[in-house]
Design an enzyme around this catalytic site. Structure first.
Site, short mmCIF file in Angstrom:
data_model
loop_
_atom_site.label_atom_id
_atom_site.label_comp_id
_atom_site.label_asym_id
_atom_site.label_seq_id
_atom_site.Cartn_x
_atom_site.Cartn_y
_atom_site.Cartn_z
N THR A 12 0.82 -1.22 0.00
CA THR A 12 0.00 0.00 0.00
C THR A 12 0.85 1.26 0.00
O THR A 12 0.50 2.27 -0.61
CB THR A 12 -0.90 0.02 1.26
OG1 THR A 12 -1.80 -1.07 1.16
CG2 THR A 12 -1.70 1.30 1.37
N SER A 56 1.50 -7.43 -1.28
CA SER A 56 2.20 -8.50 -0.56
C SER A 56 1.46 -9.83 -0.59
O SER A 56 2.03 -10.87 -0.25
CB SER A 56 2.53 -8.09 0.87
OG SER A 56 1.40 -8.11 1.69
N SER A 57 0.20 -9.83 -1.00
CA SER A 57 -0.49 -11.12 -1.19
C SER A 57 0.19 -11.91 -2.30
O SER A 57 0.05 -13.14 -2.37
CB SER A 57 -1.96 -10.91 -1.56
OG SER A 57 -2.61 -10.25 -0.52
N THR A 87 1.62 -4.80 4.07
CA THR A 87 1.43 -5.26 5.45
C THR A 87 0.81 -6.66 5.53
O THR A 87 1.00 -7.37 6.51
CB THR A 87 0.53 -4.29 6.25
OG1 THR A 87 -0.73 -4.17 5.60
CG2 THR A 87 1.18 -2.93 6.38
N ASP A 88 0.04 -7.04 4.48
CA ASP A 88 -0.73 -8.28 4.59
C ASP A 88 0.13 -9.50 4.92
O ASP A 88 -0.25 -10.32 5.75
CB ASP A 88 -1.51 -8.55 3.29
CG ASP A 88 -2.68 -7.59 3.13
OD1 ASP A 88 -3.01 -6.88 4.10
OD2 ASP A 88 -3.27 -7.55 2.02
N THR A 273 -0.77 -23.08 19.15
CA THR A 273 -2.09 -22.70 19.64
C THR A 273 -2.79 -21.67 18.75
O THR A 273 -2.13 -20.81 18.15
CB THR A 273 -2.02 -22.15 21.08
OG1 THR A 273 -3.30 -21.66 21.46
CG2 THR A 273 -1.00 -21.04 21.22
N GLN A 274 -4.11 -21.76 18.69
CA GLN A 274 -4.90 -20.76 17.97
C GLN A 274 -4.95 -19.45 18.75
O GLN A 274 -5.35 -18.42 18.20
CB GLN A 274 -6.34 -21.26 17.77
CG GLN A 274 -6.44 -22.44 16.86
CD GLN A 274 -7.86 -22.99 16.75
OE1 GLN A 274 -8.83 -22.34 17.16
NE2 GLN A 274 -7.98 -24.17 16.20
N CYS A 275 -4.62 -19.50 20.04
CA CYS A 275 -4.67 -18.27 20.85
C CYS A 275 -3.61 -17.30 20.36
O CYS A 275 -2.51 -17.71 19.99
CB CYS A 275 -4.36 -18.57 22.31
SG CYS A 275 -5.63 -19.54 23.11
N1 ASP Z 1 -2.72 -5.30 0.32
C1 ASP Z 1 -1.62 -4.51 0.81
C2 ASP Z 1 -0.36 -5.36 0.79
O1 ASP Z 1 -0.15 -6.14 1.66
C3 ASP Z 1 -1.90 -4.02 2.18
C4 ASP Z 1 -0.84 -3.10 2.76
O2 ASP Z 1 0.24 -2.90 2.28
O3 ASP Z 1 -1.14 -2.52 3.80
O4 ASP Z 1 0.41 -5.26 -0.12
#
Ligand code: ASP
Length: 338
Positions: A12, A56-57, A87-88, A273-275
């Site tokens: 982003t 980043s996906s 961030t993803d 753990t899922q926690c």
């Molecule tokens: N979809 C974006 C990414 O991970 C989200 C971000 O950067 O905040 O590339």
């Protein structure tokens, strides 16, 4: 004055809106124009970028290898590295790089932003500027944070302890089982006693990760067929089992039988753990003990992200069965509490 290499991978932070309103990464030249403040810092900053910046996906192990390769190529010429990343999946990439960059002795600080750098209220500038400050921060000849970290919204977190927690708030990341390595206020406060010690070996990159691994989350009402994916996936090498609480799962014969069949057949099963917070204690409850007895290795307080990439790393290295179990429970890069 330190020499910093800023590596733009996408996310982003450097996105702009297309005609249909969706966000898409653009080239780093445009990002750079939005942060003239970088020229005011005491450090010398050079820039490089992926040929094709990505959301980043779209970061895959091949892209982790590309990033690690850029760091390897430039390792001797720079004092620190700042990686601009979406961030993803930042927690996955930072976790992966913490293992792939063997004998790291220089800072690699990941950052990004929730709003594009061109937006008026962007969080990008503070994140980048402080990340550069941290990557360039040395005490005499010693870097203050010679490990892979994530800087976001005034906190520096260990990369392999971090998870993305919010898709909406500026403080997008948390590190539930390990405290921050540094905090930025008027001054940047470092916590040296929390920094992972530098190892003496020669820096090198390991990028032959084994990706035939899966996470499997248990849930009330799951059926045996759900677990049959283990046998339907040819050459599956590892399963990260996400269980309840301190590592518990229902006491079902079919579940134990499937886990035992997998581990007997050479598939590694690691119990986490899922926690969000806490750790696996296999002996605490009968509902945890049966998994251990069926061959699941306790992953202590590993995050899912760190467990998956640690598994890819150890399997890629081809370590013996005994070493795999031992290394999985051992802190190799500060990723778990022993
Ligand atoms: N979809 C974006 C990414 O991970 C989200 C971000 O950067 O905040 O590339």
């Amino acid at each position: 004055m330190s020499k910093i290499l800023l590596i733009y991978t996408g996310g982003t932070i450097g996105m702009q809106r297309r005609a249909d309103g969706s966000l898409q990464p653009f080239d780093f030249g445009a990002v750079r124009r939005h942060i003239p403040e970088l020229d005011l810092l005491d450090h010398r900053i050079d820039f490089t970028a992926f040929d094709r910046p990505v959301d980043s996906s779209d970061m895959m192990p091949e892209r982790w290898a590309e990033l690690a390769g850029i760091i390897r190529k430039n390792y001797d010429d720079y004092d620190g590295f700042v990686v601009l990343h979406g961030t993803d999946t930042m927690a996955y990439t930072a976790s992966a790089l913490s293992f792939m960059l063997e004998n790291l002795s220089k800072p690699v600080v990941f950052t990004g932003s929730q709003l594009p750098i061109g937006d008026l209220r962007t969080d990008a500038k503070e994140n980048i500027i402080t990340a550069v400050e941290i990557a360039g921060s040395y005490e005499k000849t010693k870097p203050r944070v010679p490990e892979v970290s994530i800087y976001f919204e005034y906190e520096l977190l260990r990369g392999n302890r971090t998870v993305k927690y919010s898709s909406e708030h500026f403080n997008a990341f948390v590190s539930p089982n390990y405290p921050p390595l540094a905090r930025a206020g008027v001054e940047i406060e470092f916590f040296p006693e929390r920094i992972w010690p530098v190892s003496k070996g020669v820096f090198q990159v390991f990028d032959r990760l084994e990706t035939r691994v899966i996470p499997l989350k248990i849930f009330p009402g799951m059926r045996p067929e759900y677990f049959d994916v283990i046998y339907q996936y040819p050459q599956l090498r590892g399963v990260v089992l996400e269980t309840y609480g301190s590592g518990n799962a229902p006491q079902l014969d079919w579940l134990d039988e499937r886990i035992r069949r997998a581990t007997d057949g050479g598939i590694k099963v690691v119990n986490i753990t899922q926690c969000a917070e806490g750790r696996v204690f296999p002996e605490k409850y009968a509902t945890g003990k049966h998994l251990f007895e069926a061959g699941a290795i306790p992953g202590k307080d590993l995050t899912t992200e760190a467990a998956l990439v640690k598994m890819m790393y150890l399997l890629g290295k081809g370590v013996s069965d005994k070493s795999f179990a031992r290394f999985m429970g051992q802190s190799l890069r500060g990723e778990l509490t022993e």
